[in-house]
Write a protein that holds these residues in place. Structure first.
Motif, mmCIF file in Angstrom:
data_model
loop_
_atom_site.group_PDB
_atom_site.id
_atom_site.type_symbol
_atom_site.label_atom_id
_atom_site.label_comp_id
_atom_site.label_asym_id
_atom_site.label_seq_id
_atom_site.Cartn_x
_atom_site.Cartn_y
_atom_site.Cartn_z
ATOM 1 N N ASP A 157 17.545 3.402 -6.742
ATOM 2 C CA ASP A 157 17.284 3.709 -5.337
ATOM 3 C C ASP A 157 15.789 3.903 -5.086
ATOM 4 N N ILE A 158 15.123 4.582 -6.010
ATOM 5 C CA ILE A 158 13.678 4.801 -5.869
ATOM 6 C C ILE A 158 12.931 3.470 -5.886
ATOM 7 N N GLU A 159 13.343 2.574 -6.773
ATOM 8 C CA GLU A 159 12.646 1.293 -6.930
ATOM 9 C C GLU A 159 12.905 0.331 -5.776
ATOM 10 N N SER A 160 14.069 0.404 -5.146
ATOM 11 C CA SER A 160 14.469 -0.642 -4.195
ATOM 12 C C SER A 160 14.460 -0.245 -2.720
ATOM 13 N N THR A 161 14.439 1.050 -2.429
ATOM 14 C CA THR A 161 14.618 1.494 -1.042
ATOM 15 C C THR A 161 13.567 0.941 -0.094
ATOM 16 N N LEU A 162 12.311 0.914 -0.511
ATOM 17 C CA LEU A 162 11.240 0.437 0.373
ATOM 18 C C LEU A 162 11.488 -1.015 0.786
ATOM 19 N N ILE A 163 11.795 -1.868 -0.172
ATOM 20 C CA ILE A 163 11.987 -3.284 0.140
ATOM 21 C C ILE A 163 13.276 -3.500 0.929
ATOM 22 N N LEU A 188 0.833 -1.202 0.000
ATOM 23 C CA LEU A 188 0.000 0.000 0.000
ATOM 24 C C LEU A 188 0.872 1.259 0.000
ATOM 25 N N VAL A 189 1.995 1.191 0.733
ATOM 26 C CA VAL A 189 2.936 2.308 0.710
ATOM 27 C C VAL A 189 3.478 2.492 -0.707
ATOM 28 N N GLN A 190 3.860 1.379 -1.346
ATOM 29 C CA GLN A 190 4.387 1.448 -2.711
ATOM 30 C C GLN A 190 3.352 2.035 -3.668
ATOM 31 N N ILE A 191 2.116 1.599 -3.535
ATOM 32 C CA ILE A 191 1.048 2.102 -4.402
ATOM 33 C C ILE A 191 0.815 3.587 -4.153
ATOM 34 N N ALA A 192 0.887 3.998 -2.879
ATOM 35 C CA ALA A 192 0.720 5.417 -2.555
ATOM 36 C C ALA A 192 1.810 6.250 -3.225
ATOM 37 N N LEU A 193 3.040 5.777 -3.160
ATOM 38 C CA LEU A 193 4.155 6.481 -3.806
ATOM 39 C C LEU A 193 3.966 6.532 -5.322
ATOM 40 N N ASP A 194 3.536 5.412 -5.892
ATOM 41 C CA ASP A 194 3.334 5.347 -7.344
ATOM 42 C C ASP A 194 2.156 6.201 -7.791
ATOM 43 N N THR A 195 1.120 6.265 -6.965
ATOM 44 C CA THR A 195 -0.100 6.985 -7.341
ATOM 45 C C THR A 195 0.170 8.477 -7.506
ATOM 46 N N LEU A 252 9.091 2.098 7.476
ATOM 47 C CA LEU A 252 8.373 2.530 6.272
ATOM 48 C C LEU A 252 8.447 4.048 6.106
ATOM 49 N N ALA A 253 8.306 4.768 7.219
ATOM 50 C CA ALA A 253 8.369 6.229 7.159
ATOM 51 C C ALA A 253 9.758 6.692 6.701
ATOM 52 N N SER A 254 10.802 6.015 7.195
ATOM 53 C CA SER A 254 12.164 6.359 6.778
ATOM 54 C C SER A 254 12.349 6.101 5.286
ATOM 55 N N ALA A 255 11.791 4.985 4.811
ATOM 56 C CA ALA A 255 11.891 4.650 3.386
ATOM 57 C C ALA A 255 11.179 5.694 2.535
ATOM 58 N N GLU A 284 13.305 8.818 2.270
ATOM 59 C CA GLU A 284 14.448 8.628 1.374
ATOM 60 C C GLU A 284 14.013 8.623 -0.091
ATOM 61 N N ILE A 285 12.927 7.915 -0.367
ATOM 62 C CA ILE A 285 12.443 7.829 -1.751
ATOM 63 C C ILE A 285 12.065 9.203 -2.280
ATOM 64 N N ASN A 286 11.398 10.000 -1.454
ATOM 65 C CA ASN A 286 11.032 11.351 -1.884
ATOM 66 C C ASN A 286 12.264 12.213 -2.120
ATOM 67 N N GLU A 287 13.321 11.989 -1.339
ATOM 68 C CA GLU A 287 14.574 12.718 -1.558
ATOM 69 C C GLU A 287 15.200 12.318 -2.891
ATOM 70 N N TYR A 288 15.150 11.030 -3.231
ATOM 71 C CA TYR A 288 15.668 10.575 -4.524
ATOM 72 C C TYR A 288 14.853 11.167 -5.667
ATOM 73 N N LYS A 289 13.542 11.224 -5.489
ATOM 74 C CA LYS A 289 12.686 11.803 -6.528
ATOM 75 C C LYS A 289 13.003 13.283 -6.753
ATOM 76 N N MET A 290 13.339 13.976 -5.663
ATOM 77 C CA MET A 290 13.695 15.384 -5.798
ATOM 78 C C MET A 290 14.993 15.544 -6.569
ATOM 79 N N LYS A 291 15.904 14.590 -6.423
ATOM 80 C CA LYS A 291 17.148 14.639 -7.199
ATOM 81 C C LYS A 291 16.848 14.570 -8.697
#
Length: 262
Positions: free
Chosen positions: A150-156, A64-71, A119-122, A125-132
């Motif tokens: 990094d965006i694809e793998s950080t959560l897992i 659900l976290v992954q889907i939220a990020l993707d959405t 999950l919150a830490s992930a 981090e993912i949002n920081e990578y997206k900003m890059k």
């Protein structure tokens, strides 16, 4: 639980049950459940002493976290012409927040604040990578693709850290970014590759041919490295090992067939 194709279908159905929302469905694309991420995630979680119920909730919550990020990245469907064109855009943001809320609800039922912290830490981090990527901080296509990895793998990877299982760390990032590059490569045939188009908009000196050659080189290099890593995986990941080898073989076969036909 074992990570068979039947189990993956079951887990996917559980995720789909949690994201049903008639109003969002009317205005937005159906959220995509990344089966490669789901398969790897299940392999990690299933190798724990958690109960079946806990395993399912952890897997569903993470997806659900992954889907939220993707959405938040989705291009909304075209709504009713009489309605404001801003509505679908607003809904894409609200839907992401909605899916995020669902994972908090699931985890609150099993009282696991440690997982919520991971999950919150992930997410941070993912949002920081997206900003890059947004601010064009990558100075080469290879660097750009490393950020995508990094965006694809950080959560897992955070989930692997949560359950103290690093046995798949050498595979997770490489496979997920390679899987993404293969998708983008296929989309490019129809002129729909966001990754290729975004990079070309950023690096105006690059050409379509040079970008595709680099992507093909990275795919081939990663597949060789992944196959080497698969040989070292512990026995409890044999099912995942077989799955990944089948996926690699299918890609190599299709690539060879395409070249021969061409």
């Amino acid at each position: 639980m074992n990570t068979s194709s039947t189990e993956i279908r079951h887990l996917k159905a559980l995720v789909e049950d949690n994201i049903q929302h008639a109003y969002l469905k009317k205005y937005m694309q159906k959220p995509v459940i990344d089966e490669e991420k789901l398969t790897i995630l299940a392999a990690i979680i299933n190798n724990t002493a958690l109960s079946t119920k806990q395993k399912e909730r952890y897997i569903v919550a993470t997806m659900l976290v992954q889907i939220a990020l993707d959405t938040h990245e989705l291009v909304p469907k075209t709504g009713d012409p009489e309605e404001s064109e801003e509505l679908p855009k607003q809904l894409s943001v609200l839907a992401g927040d909605y899916f995020s809320g669902l994972y908090y609800l699931l985890l609150s039922e099993i009282d696991d604040f440690d997982l919520i912290h991971h999950l919150a830490s992930a997410i941070k981090e993912i949002n920081e990578y997206k900003m890059k990527l947004y601010y064009n901080e990558a100075n080469s296509l290879n660097a750009y693709i490393d950020i995508v990895k990094d965006i694809e793998s950080t959560l897992i990877l955070h989930i692997a850290d949560f359950v103290d299982d690093s046995s798949l760390n050498s595979v997770i990032g490489k496979w997920l970014v390679t899987s993404e590059l293969i998708k983008e490569r296929n989309l490019y045939s129809n002129g729909l590759s966001p990754l290729v188009n975004n990079w070309l908009n950023h690096a105006i000196t690059s050409t379509h041919a040079s970008v595709l050659n680099t992507i093909d080189t990275i795919i081939q290099r990663n597949l060789k490295q992944i196959e080497h890593s698969l040989l070292k995986l512990p026995k409890h990941h044999n099912m995942l090992k077989n799955h990944l080898q089948l996926m690699i073989n299918a890609y190599l076969y299709n690539s060879t067939s395409f070249v021969e036909e061409g």
